[in-house]
Scaffold this motif. Structure first.
Motif, PDB file in Angstrom:
ATOM      1  N   LEU A 141      -2.680   6.550  -1.844  1.00 25.10           N
ATOM      2  CA  LEU A 141      -1.864   7.023  -2.978  1.00 25.10           C
ATOM      3  C   LEU A 141      -0.706   7.883  -2.477  1.00 25.10           C
ATOM      4  O   LEU A 141       0.411   7.801  -2.999  1.00 25.10           O
ATOM      5  CB  LEU A 141      -2.737   7.836  -3.949  1.00 25.10           C
ATOM      6  N   THR A 142      -0.981   8.688  -1.462  1.00 24.06           N
ATOM      7  CA  THR A 142       0.077   9.529  -0.883  1.00 24.06           C
ATOM      8  C   THR A 142       1.148   8.637  -0.250  1.00 24.06           C
ATOM      9  O   THR A 142       2.354   8.863  -0.425  1.00 24.06           O
ATOM     10  CB  THR A 142      -0.540  10.497   0.156  1.00 24.06           C
ATOM     11  N   ALA A 143       0.695   7.599   0.442  1.00 21.13           N
ATOM     12  CA  ALA A 143       1.642   6.662   1.068  1.00 21.13           C
ATOM     13  C   ALA A 143       2.449   5.917  -0.001  1.00 21.13           C
ATOM     14  O   ALA A 143       3.650   5.688   0.174  1.00 21.13           O
ATOM     15  CB  ALA A 143       0.894   5.672   1.966  1.00 21.13           C
ATOM     16  N   PHE A 144       1.807   5.559  -1.120  1.00 21.40           N
ATOM     17  CA  PHE A 144       2.525   4.883  -2.214  1.00 21.40           C
ATOM     18  C   PHE A 144       3.669   5.763  -2.715  1.00 21.40           C
ATOM     19  O   PHE A 144       4.779   5.279  -2.946  1.00 21.40           O
ATOM     20  CB  PHE A 144       1.581   4.589  -3.388  1.00 21.40           C
ATOM     21  N   ASP A 145       3.382   7.051  -2.924  1.00 26.92           N
ATOM     22  CA  ASP A 145       4.431   7.962  -3.417  1.00 26.92           C
ATOM     23  C   ASP A 145       5.609   8.010  -2.433  1.00 26.92           C
ATOM     24  O   ASP A 145       6.769   8.013  -2.840  1.00 26.92           O
ATOM     25  CB  ASP A 145       3.869   9.373  -3.640  1.00 26.92           C
ATOM     26  N   LEU A 146       5.289   8.030  -1.139  1.00 26.06           N
ATOM     27  CA  LEU A 146       6.352   8.078  -0.129  1.00 26.06           C
ATOM     28  C   LEU A 146       7.150   6.764  -0.126  1.00 26.06           C
ATOM     29  O   LEU A 146       8.374   6.775  -0.025  1.00 26.06           O
ATOM     30  CB  LEU A 146       5.765   8.323   1.273  1.00 26.06           C
ATOM     31  N   ARG A 147       6.432   5.653  -0.247  1.00 27.43           N
ATOM     32  CA  ARG A 147       7.108   4.346  -0.250  1.00 27.43           C
ATOM     33  C   ARG A 147       7.993   4.208  -1.485  1.00 27.43           C
ATOM     34  O   ARG A 147       9.115   3.682  -1.399  1.00 27.43           O
ATOM     35  CB  ARG A 147       6.072   3.216  -0.193  1.00 27.43           C
ATOM     36  N   ALA A 148       7.506   4.705  -2.644  1.00 25.84           N
ATOM     37  CA  ALA A 148       8.318   4.639  -3.869  1.00 25.84           C
ATOM     38  C   ALA A 148       9.564   5.519  -3.701  1.00 25.84           C
ATOM     39  O   ALA A 148      10.677   5.131  -4.083  1.00 25.84           O
ATOM     40  CB  ALA A 148       7.501   5.077  -5.074  1.00 25.84           C
ATOM     41  N   ALA A 149       9.371   6.703  -3.095  1.00 27.81           N
ATOM     42  CA  ALA A 149      10.511   7.611  -2.885  1.00 27.81           C
ATOM     43  C   ALA A 149      11.538   6.973  -1.950  1.00 27.81           C
ATOM     44  O   ALA A 149      12.736   7.221  -2.051  1.00 27.81           O
ATOM     45  CB  ALA A 149      10.021   8.941  -2.311  1.00 27.81           C
ATOM     46  N   ALA A 150      11.058   6.107  -1.043  1.00 31.37           N
ATOM     47  CA  ALA A 150      11.962   5.432  -0.107  1.00 31.37           C
ATOM     48  C   ALA A 150      12.591   4.180  -0.727  1.00 31.37           C
ATOM     49  O   ALA A 150      13.320   3.451  -0.057  1.00 31.37           O
ATOM     50  CB  ALA A 150      11.209   5.063   1.169  1.00 31.37           C
ATOM     51  N   GLY A 151      12.259   3.910  -2.001  1.00 36.23           N
ATOM     52  CA  GLY A 151      12.971   2.838  -2.700  1.00 36.23           C
ATOM     53  C   GLY A 151      12.179   1.589  -3.013  1.00 36.23           C
ATOM     54  O   GLY A 151      12.706   0.665  -3.626  1.00 36.23           O
ATOM     55  N   GLU A 152      10.914   1.506  -2.575  1.00 38.88           N
ATOM     56  CA  GLU A 152      10.131   0.305  -2.928  1.00 38.88           C
ATOM     57  C   GLU A 152       9.782   0.346  -4.420  1.00 38.88           C
ATOM     58  O   GLU A 152       9.440   1.407  -4.937  1.00 38.88           O
ATOM     59  CB  GLU A 152       8.822   0.260  -2.116  1.00 38.88           C
ATOM     60  N   PRO A 153       9.870  -0.782  -5.122  1.00 41.56           N
ATOM     61  CA  PRO A 153       9.516  -0.781  -6.553  1.00 41.56           C
ATOM     62  C   PRO A 153       8.038  -0.442  -6.746  1.00 41.56           C
ATOM     63  O   PRO A 153       7.175  -1.067  -6.124  1.00 41.56           O
ATOM     64  CB  PRO A 153       9.801  -2.213  -7.003  1.00 41.56           C
ATOM     65  N   ALA A 154       7.757   0.548  -7.619  1.00 46.35           N
ATOM     66  CA  ALA A 154       6.387   1.054  -7.789  1.00 46.35           C
ATOM     67  C   ALA A 154       5.417  -0.054  -8.176  1.00 46.35           C
ATOM     68  O   ALA A 154       4.276  -0.082  -7.717  1.00 46.35           O
ATOM     69  CB  ALA A 154       6.367   2.158  -8.841  1.00 46.35           C
ATOM     70  N   GLU A 155       5.906  -1.002  -9.000  1.00 47.34           N
ATOM     71  CA  GLU A 155       4.962  -2.015  -9.513  1.00 47.34           C
ATOM     72  C   GLU A 155       4.550  -3.022  -8.451  1.00 47.34           C
ATOM     73  O   GLU A 155       3.635  -3.799  -8.671  1.00 47.34           O
ATOM     74  CB  GLU A 155       5.533  -2.712 -10.757  1.00 47.34           C
ATOM     75  N   GLN A 156       5.201  -2.990  -7.294  1.00 48.93           N
ATOM     76  CA  GLN A 156       4.814  -3.945  -6.248  1.00 48.93           C
ATOM     77  C   GLN A 156       4.038  -3.312  -5.107  1.00 48.93           C
ATOM     78  O   GLN A 156       3.684  -3.976  -4.133  1.00 48.93           O
ATOM     79  CB  GLN A 156       6.067  -4.614  -5.688  1.00 48.93           C
ATOM     80  N   LEU A 157       3.786  -2.005  -5.200  1.00 51.48           N
ATOM     81  CA  LEU A 157       3.125  -1.330  -4.081  1.00 51.48           C
ATOM     82  C   LEU A 157       1.660  -1.722  -4.008  1.00 51.48           C
ATOM     83  O   LEU A 157       0.920  -1.603  -4.976  1.00 51.48           O
ATOM     84  CB  LEU A 157       3.230   0.192  -4.252  1.00 51.48           C
ATOM     85  N   GLU A 158       1.243  -2.167  -2.836  1.00 48.10           N
ATOM     86  CA  GLU A 158      -0.161  -2.522  -2.639  1.00 48.10           C
ATOM     87  C   GLU A 158      -0.524  -2.314  -1.177  1.00 48.10           C
ATOM     88  O   GLU A 158       0.347  -2.207  -0.311  1.00 48.10           O
ATOM     89  CB  GLU A 158      -0.426  -3.973  -3.051  1.00 48.10           C
TER      90      GLU A 158
END
Ligand code: HEC
Length: 189
Positions: free
Chosen positions: A101-118
């Motif tokens: 979950l922490t990595a997801f937040d970082l990836r979203a902050a770096a511009g990855e679309p939240a709905e595709q994070l897996e």
């Protein structure tokens, strides 16, 4: 070669592992994810029909029940977890989930679309049992804001209703597009 031996051999071969994880991810996505849009639709319909307070049971009972039913059909475990839970008894992530979950937040902050994070990974426990673990981010949409958005925008009655069941509620203050939490799946291998 017996099929089990063949599978073991494939699992031991380095490059095959990446393919194996891709296949497991794909299969998990296909089987577990359709529950998510169903819950969002049910939430939208119920808010329209019964108002926001009347829709509390969708996130409280219906979503966990749908996930549980699907998990039982598949013989897996499927839950929702969050770094800021409303219901800490059900939604508290373990160490692996917290890291994802922490990595997801970082990836979203770096511009990855939240709905595709897996993320998907094969993990072994102390006894050597292997499990495929998978997580998919659950983004905040418009309909979620009435119960998970800015506390200043949540009406007094709804606030009181939520406070009754959730004295430790941390699940407010979200904005659209943020990661509310994740669907988390464990499949025995
Ligand atoms: C009508 C109010 C309401 C709305 C609207 C709502 N939720 Fe919830 N949400 C809740 C309640 C109540 C819980 C606590 C559930 C429980 O007891 O397990 C919750 C819990 C959750 C959880 C589990 C983790 C936790 O915090 O305990 C997730 C994930 C979640 N909501 C996502 C969403 C998403 C995504 C949306 C929009 C599609 C949404 N919610 C809309 C009321 C709401």
């Amino acid at each position: 070669m017996r099929p089990t031996v063949l599978i073991a051999a494939l699992l031991l071969a380095g490059p095959a592992i990446a393919e194996d994880i891709d296949a497991l991810k794909r299969d998990t996505r296909e089987k577990a994810l359709p529950v998510l849009p169903k819950v969002v639709k049910m939430m939208k319909d119920t808010v329209t029909d019964k108002g926001v307070a009347g829709a509390i049971p969708v996130c409280k009972d219906k979503a966990p029940a749908l996930l549980k039913a699907r998990a039982e059909e598949l013989g897996w475990q499927i839950r929702r977890v969050s770094l800021k839970t409303r219901n800490p008894e059900r939604g508290t992530p373990d160490a692996w989930e917290t890291a994802q979950l922490t990595a997801f937040d970082l990836r979203a902050a770096a511009g990855e679309p939240a709905e595709q994070l897996e993320v998907g990974e094969i993990v072994s426990d102390a006894a050597g049992h292997k499990t495929f673990r998978y997580m998919r981010a659950i983004p905040v949409g418009d309909v979620c804001l009435s119960c998970h958005g800015d506390p200043a925008d949540i009406g007094a009655e709804l606030k009181a209703e939520l406070a009754k069941s959730y004295p430790q509620d941390r699940a407010t203050g979200y904005t659209k597009g943020q990661i509310r939490g994740a669907l988390t799946v464990e499949r025995p291998l």
